[in-house]
Design a protein around this motif. Structure first.
Motif, PDB file in Angstrom:
ATOM      1  N   UNK A  89      56.018 -17.475 -49.284  1.00 57.78           N
ATOM      2  CA  UNK A  89      56.213 -18.928 -49.158  1.00 57.78           C
ATOM      3  C   UNK A  89      56.061 -19.683 -50.475  1.00 57.78           C
ATOM      4  N   UNK A  90      55.428 -19.046 -51.443  1.00 53.87           N
ATOM      5  CA  UNK A  90      55.277 -19.688 -52.747  1.00 53.87           C
ATOM      6  C   UNK A  90      54.103 -20.642 -52.846  1.00 53.87           C
ATOM      7  N   UNK A  91      53.436 -20.928 -51.730  1.00 57.92           N
ATOM      8  CA  UNK A  91      52.348 -21.891 -51.743  1.00 57.92           C
ATOM      9  C   UNK A  91      51.578 -21.847 -50.424  1.00 57.92           C
ATOM     10  N   UNK A  92      50.381 -22.386 -50.444  1.00 60.34           N
ATOM     11  CA  UNK A  92      49.625 -22.677 -49.224  1.00 60.34           C
ATOM     12  C   UNK A  92      48.994 -24.044 -49.430  1.00 60.34           C
ATOM     13  N   UNK A  93      49.398 -24.999 -48.624  1.00 64.37           N
ATOM     14  CA  UNK A  93      48.895 -26.367 -48.759  1.00 64.37           C
ATOM     15  C   UNK A  93      47.701 -26.642 -47.852  1.00 64.37           C
ATOM     16  N   UNK A  94      47.655 -25.958 -46.725  1.00 61.86           N
ATOM     17  CA  UNK A  94      46.589 -26.205 -45.779  1.00 61.86           C
ATOM     18  C   UNK A  94      46.157 -24.944 -45.064  1.00 61.86           C
ATOM     19  N   UNK A  95      44.898 -24.923 -44.664  1.00 59.66           N
ATOM     20  CA  UNK A  95      44.343 -23.822 -43.865  1.00 59.66           C
ATOM     21  C   UNK A  95      43.580 -24.416 -42.705  1.00 59.66           C
ATOM     22  N   UNK A  96      43.862 -23.926 -41.503  1.00 63.14           N
ATOM     23  CA  UNK A  96      43.080 -24.280 -40.320  1.00 63.14           C
ATOM     24  C   UNK A  96      42.352 -23.022 -39.874  1.00 63.14           C
ATOM     25  N   UNK A  97      41.048 -22.992 -40.110  1.00 65.69           N
ATOM     26  CA  UNK A  97      40.210 -21.852 -39.737  1.00 65.69           C
ATOM     27  C   UNK A  97      39.819 -21.995 -38.274  1.00 65.69           C
ATOM     28  N   UNK A  98      40.713 -21.581 -37.387  1.00 65.98           N
ATOM     29  CA  UNK A  98      40.505 -21.776 -35.954  1.00 65.98           C
ATOM     30  C   UNK A  98      39.997 -20.532 -35.231  1.00 65.98           C
ATOM     31  N   UNK A  99      40.255 -19.352 -35.759  1.00 65.92           N
ATOM     32  CA  UNK A  99      39.895 -18.115 -35.057  1.00 65.92           C
ATOM     33  C   UNK A  99      38.393 -18.062 -34.785  1.00 65.92           C
ATOM     34  N   UNK A 100      38.035 -17.635 -33.592  1.00 61.83           N
ATOM     35  CA  UNK A 100      36.620 -17.520 -33.248  1.00 61.83           C
ATOM     36  C   UNK A 100      36.449 -16.926 -31.862  1.00 61.83           C
ATOM     37  N   UNK A 101      35.223 -16.769 -31.472  1.00 66.71           N
ATOM     38  CA  UNK A 101      34.950 -16.216 -30.150  1.00 66.71           C
ATOM     39  C   UNK A 101      33.482 -15.890 -29.991  1.00 66.71           C
ATOM     40  N   UNK A 102      33.034 -15.844 -28.754  1.00 68.50           N
ATOM     41  CA  UNK A 102      31.653 -15.533 -28.436  1.00 68.50           C
ATOM     42  C   UNK A 102      31.564 -15.075 -26.991  1.00 68.50           C
ATOM     43  N   UNK A 103      30.384 -14.698 -26.572  1.00 65.34           N
ATOM     44  CA  UNK A 103      30.175 -14.302 -25.185  1.00 65.34           C
ATOM     45  C   UNK A 103      28.837 -14.858 -24.725  1.00 65.34           C
ATOM     46  N   UNK A 104      28.693 -14.992 -23.412  1.00 61.20           N
ATOM     47  CA  UNK A 104      27.495 -15.599 -22.842  1.00 61.20           C
ATOM     48  C   UNK A 104      26.397 -14.549 -22.697  1.00 61.20           C
ATOM     49  N   UNK A 105      25.258 -14.810 -23.306  1.00 58.36           N
ATOM     50  CA  UNK A 105      24.107 -13.919 -23.148  1.00 58.36           C
ATOM     51  C   UNK A 105      22.877 -14.588 -23.762  1.00 58.36           C
ATOM     52  N   UNK A 106      21.681 -14.357 -23.208  1.00 55.80           N
ATOM     53  CA  UNK A 106      20.472 -14.938 -23.802  1.00 55.80           C
ATOM     54  C   UNK A 106      20.115 -14.228 -25.103  1.00 55.80           C
ATOM     55  N   UNK A 107      19.378 -14.900 -25.950  1.00 59.71           N
ATOM     56  CA  UNK A 107      19.042 -14.350 -27.260  1.00 59.71           C
ATOM     57  C   UNK A 107      18.397 -12.964 -27.170  1.00 59.71           C
ATOM     58  N   UNK A 108      17.486 -12.786 -26.206  1.00 62.74           N
ATOM     59  CA  UNK A 108      16.751 -11.519 -26.165  1.00 62.74           C
ATOM     60  C   UNK A 108      17.625 -10.335 -25.780  1.00 62.74           C
ATOM     61  N   UNK A 109      18.835 -10.614 -25.281  1.00 60.97           N
ATOM     62  CA  UNK A 109      19.731  -9.531 -24.883  1.00 60.97           C
ATOM     63  C   UNK A 109      20.820  -9.264 -25.916  1.00 60.97           C
ATOM     64  N   UNK A 110      20.821 -10.001 -27.017  1.00 59.36           N
ATOM     65  CA  UNK A 110      21.854  -9.809 -28.038  1.00 59.36           C
ATOM     66  C   UNK A 110      21.451  -8.664 -28.966  1.00 59.36           C
TER      67      UNK A 110
END
Length: 294
Positions: A89-110
């Protein structure tokens, strides 16, 4: 139909904007709006089939798009991918850092492995993408970066790994804004609250009742839309935000302001249709999450 953006047509004409996690959910919506406003959108994700499908949707609407499969948690893969985009493309003018993910669990079980997986996806991967876009494309020409975080203000019970990562990304946003300003680079974040997105369908079925009830904890009395999140991102990428850097824009209907002991009064059906707060949904391909349809 086409994307019904509130922004000026051609706003990003001639620009190249990278969107991670562009194969579904909020990232897909952001990609569509940016393409509708004239940007060449580069989709990044791990699943080629999803990227291919979204690219096909954008092309069908007359937009300009390309895609690169990449695991943003892998440093060499990120370096190679950004280099390929710059060559193509010859350039990058913008970046949207959207990728992500998680799961439900209490701290003591991680486990350590689970903790690292979420941190790497939501924090390290975003850092790597931003660093390489800066080094390979923005350091000499400027640009704008928007990091998607989350409603983690005051904690994220049952998602402590994600809360830690998102808080880290807010701090990274502020530091990068200070360090990279010398190159004409702005760095901001958008923090979505409870958004009706396909991401809700990734949680186990037993989480359904909790997910459906979440809107009742929002002062504005509803879920947000993908389009409302995308509009915040588009604004921060645009020249209208040229004096905004290091900021986090919340899109959450005032949910963090709820306090125990305060008798919250949500808008009734009539109030929800008032222009100032009724849902905005400009995404012509938007679909409600399955968990909210049941």
């Amino acid at each position: 139909m086409s994307y019904q953006s509130v922004f000026q047509p051609g706003l990003f004409a001639g620009q190249v904007v990278v969107v991670t996690g562009g194969g579904s959910g909020i990232g897909r919506c952001i990609a569509h709006e940016l393409a509708a406003l004239g940007a060449h959108v580069v989709l990044i994700g791990r699943q080629v089939a999803k990227l291919h499908d979204v690219a096909g949707e954008i092309v069908a609407q007359g937009g300009r798009v390309s895609f690169h499969p990449c695991d943003i948690r892998q440093e060499e893969a990120v370096k190679t991918t950004i280099a390929a985009i710059v060559v193509a493309q010859g350039r990058i003018d913008g970046l949207v850092n959207n990728a992500g993910g998680q799961y439900i669990t209490p701290l003591e079980a991680i486990s350590a492995k689970g903790w690292e997986a979420v941190i790497n996806t939501n924090l390290t991967g975003g850092f790597l993408m931003a660093r390489e876009c800066y080094l390979q494309a923005m350091q000499d020409k400027g640009g704008s970066i928007v990091n998607i975080v989350a409603d983690m203000w005051g904690s994220m019970p049952s998602m402590g790994h994600s809360g830690a990562a998102r808080a880290g990304m807010v701090s990274f946003t502020e530091t990068a804004a200070a360090e990279w300003a010398k190159s004409g680079v702005r760095v901001n974040a958008v923090a979505p609250g409870y958004i009706a997105s396909s991401g809700m369908d990734h949680y186990p079925p037993e989480a359904g009742p909790m997910l459906r009830e979440m809107r009742n904890t929002v002062p504005l009395g509803r879920f947000g839309t993908e389009s409302e999140t995308s509009a915040a991102v588009v604004f921060l990428l645009s020249k209208a935000a040229n004096f905004i850097s290091g900021s986090t824009l919340r899109v959450d209907g005032a949910r963090p302001q709820v306090r125990m002991g305060w008798p919250m009064q949500r808008p009734d059906d009539q109030a929800l249709q008032r222009e100032a707060i009724k849902p905005f949904d400009g995404f012509h391909l938007s679909q409600a999450p399955k968990v909210l349809q049941s």
